[in-house]
Design an enzyme around this catalytic site. Structure first.
Site, PDB file in Angstrom:
ATOM      1  N   ARG A 236       0.849  -1.186   0.000  1.00 52.78           N
ATOM      2  CA  ARG A 236       0.000   0.000   0.000  1.00 52.78           C
ATOM      3  C   ARG A 236       0.885   1.237   0.000  1.00 52.78           C
ATOM      4  O   ARG A 236       1.882   1.309   0.738  1.00 52.78           O
ATOM      5  CB  ARG A 236      -0.939   0.017   1.211  1.00 52.78           C
ATOM      6  CG  ARG A 236      -2.117  -0.932   1.094  1.00 52.78           C
ATOM      7  CD  ARG A 236      -3.088  -0.467   0.017  1.00 52.78           C
ATOM      8  NE  ARG A 236      -4.283  -1.291  -0.046  1.00 52.78           N
ATOM      9  CZ  ARG A 236      -4.441  -2.311  -0.859  1.00 52.78           C
ATOM     10  NH1 ARG A 236      -3.449  -2.676  -1.669  1.00 52.78           N
ATOM     11  NH2 ARG A 236      -5.578  -2.987  -0.886  1.00 52.78           N
ATOM     12  N   GLU A 265      -3.273   7.803  -5.642  1.00 50.96           N
ATOM     13  CA  GLU A 265      -3.329   7.103  -6.921  1.00 50.96           C
ATOM     14  C   GLU A 265      -4.486   7.632  -7.759  1.00 50.96           C
ATOM     15  O   GLU A 265      -5.635   7.587  -7.319  1.00 50.96           O
ATOM     16  CB  GLU A 265      -3.478   5.599  -6.694  1.00 50.96           C
ATOM     17  CG  GLU A 265      -2.284   4.988  -5.988  1.00 50.96           C
ATOM     18  CD  GLU A 265      -2.404   3.478  -5.787  1.00 50.96           C
ATOM     19  OE1 GLU A 265      -3.469   2.900  -6.126  1.00 50.96           O
ATOM     20  OE2 GLU A 265      -1.435   2.871  -5.291  1.00 50.96           O
ATOM     21  N   HIS A 284      -0.071   0.472  -9.940  1.00 54.11           N
ATOM     22  CA  HIS A 284      -0.836  -0.446  -9.082  1.00 54.11           C
ATOM     23  C   HIS A 284      -1.382  -1.611  -9.919  1.00 54.11           C
ATOM     24  O   HIS A 284      -2.580  -1.902  -9.912  1.00 54.11           O
ATOM     25  CB  HIS A 284      -1.974   0.284  -8.368  1.00 54.11           C
ATOM     26  CG  HIS A 284      -2.432  -0.446  -7.127  1.00 54.11           C
ATOM     27  ND1 HIS A 284      -2.964   0.197  -6.035  1.00 54.11           N
ATOM     28  CD2 HIS A 284      -2.442  -1.771  -6.799  1.00 54.11           C
ATOM     29  CE1 HIS A 284      -3.290  -0.683  -5.105  1.00 54.11           C
ATOM     30  NE2 HIS A 284      -2.980  -1.885  -5.553  1.00 54.11           N
TER      31      HIS A 284
END
Length: 324
Positions: A236, A265, A284
């Site tokens: 994370r 993000e 990601h």
């Protein structure tokens, strides 16, 4: 009686199979595109189930704003975007998919590490710019004989450790929730976090996000790391203090970083970590393969359907147990 399932998840690859599983449980499906607390709160009013991805906040306000919601399905591993304590207090079951992308994320962590160790992105950019020179990536060092530290030793880290066996690196791990005997089974030495930072040439992060891990990699942590260390994060983004990371890289207190996850993000247009020769970034995507998307889609729908039918789900989230 029909039950309503609200889906706010852009990873869904197999809506037909999801629909079959949910409709078999007597569910009508509604799609929610807006990923905000207000939108979720409005959507779940009168709904019986909610399926969300990592970008969808499921807060106490949303959970207490309805008396019909029975289950929240997190389409993924991490549940940091779901207030699991509030869900438990409201009698709402939370389920996740803890094993759908173990191979993908562990492979991606290895890919980021190798890209950093071998300078692959920089060589690629130099060639695209018309330069063919092995010296542009200096200095590079062999991996064999060096130490790799795993911060967290859950399912993904264990898969990663297994993939490292042929690289002839010494692997250590720090995880207060995993005994030394379990690590020993994977050929890994259990150490404390500070010891791991001081010893490791490569550090790969595999911890969930909660208060104890938010900002874990701070200025103080980077000061304890080796100056030639490589940091890889596929867990994370907020586990790493990005301002501290930039400062450590600029000061030469850290050699390189490979990041699949970011504090925000997507990051903003003035991202200080973008375009650097000492940083490799991906969007990601560590979880992704077509196979993992299909597994994810079916697994979360199956567990949500089970709860709606009064059965026990395969993957309930216990708020008292750290997820790995």
């Amino acid at each position: 009686m029909d039950q309503t399932v609200v889906i706010c998840d852009n990873k869904t690859v197999d809506p037909a199979s999801q629909s079959d599983l949910l409709e078999a449980a007597g569910a009508d499906i509604e799609i929610l595109d807006e990923k905000t607390e207000a939108a979720v709160t409005e959507a779940v009013d009168g709904a019986h189930a909610l399926i969300v991805d990592a970008a969808t906040p499921v807060t106490a306000a949303s959970l207490t704003g309805t008396d019909t919601l029975r289950v929240v399905g997190r389409a993924g591993i991490g549940v940091d975007n779901v207030d699991v304590d509030a869900a438990a207090a409201a009698g709402v079951t939370v389920v996740n998919v803890p094993d759908y992308c173990l191979d993908e994320v562990s492979t991606h962590a290895l890919s980021l590490l190798l890209a950093c160790v071998r300078g692959v992105p920089r060589y690629d950019r130099e060639i695209a710019a018309g330069t063919w020179d092995w010296k542009t990536g200096r200095p590079l060092h062999r991996m064999a004989g060096r130490t790799l530290g795993l911060v967290g030793f859950g399912r993904i880290a264990r898969r990663f450790a297994s993939k490292l066996r042929d690289f002839r690196v010494d692997v250590v791990a720090a995880d207060p929730n995993v005994p030394a005997t379990t690590m020993h089974d994977y050929g890994v030495e259990r150490v404390g976090f500070d010891d791991l930072l001081a010893r490791s040439h490569f550090v790969s992060v595999h911890v969930p996000l909660y208060e104890a891990t938010r900002g874990l990699f701070s200025t103080a942590a980077f000061e304890r790391m080796r100056e030639d260390a490589v940091l890889v994060n596929t867990s994370r983004g907020p586990v790493v203090d990005e301002d501290a990371l930039v400062a450590a890289l600029d000061a030469g207190e850290l050699a390189k970083a490979g990041l699949d996850v970011r504090a925000t993000e997507p990051p903003g247009p003035e991202d200080p970590l973008a375009g650097r020769d000492d940083v490799v970034c991906t969007p990601h995507v560590g979880w992704y393969s077509e196979e993992s998307r299909a597994d994810l889609s079916r697994s979360v729908a199956s567990d949500v359907a089970a709860v709606l039918q009064g059965d026990d789900p395969a993957n309930p989230v216990d708020p008292e147990t750290p997820w790995v």
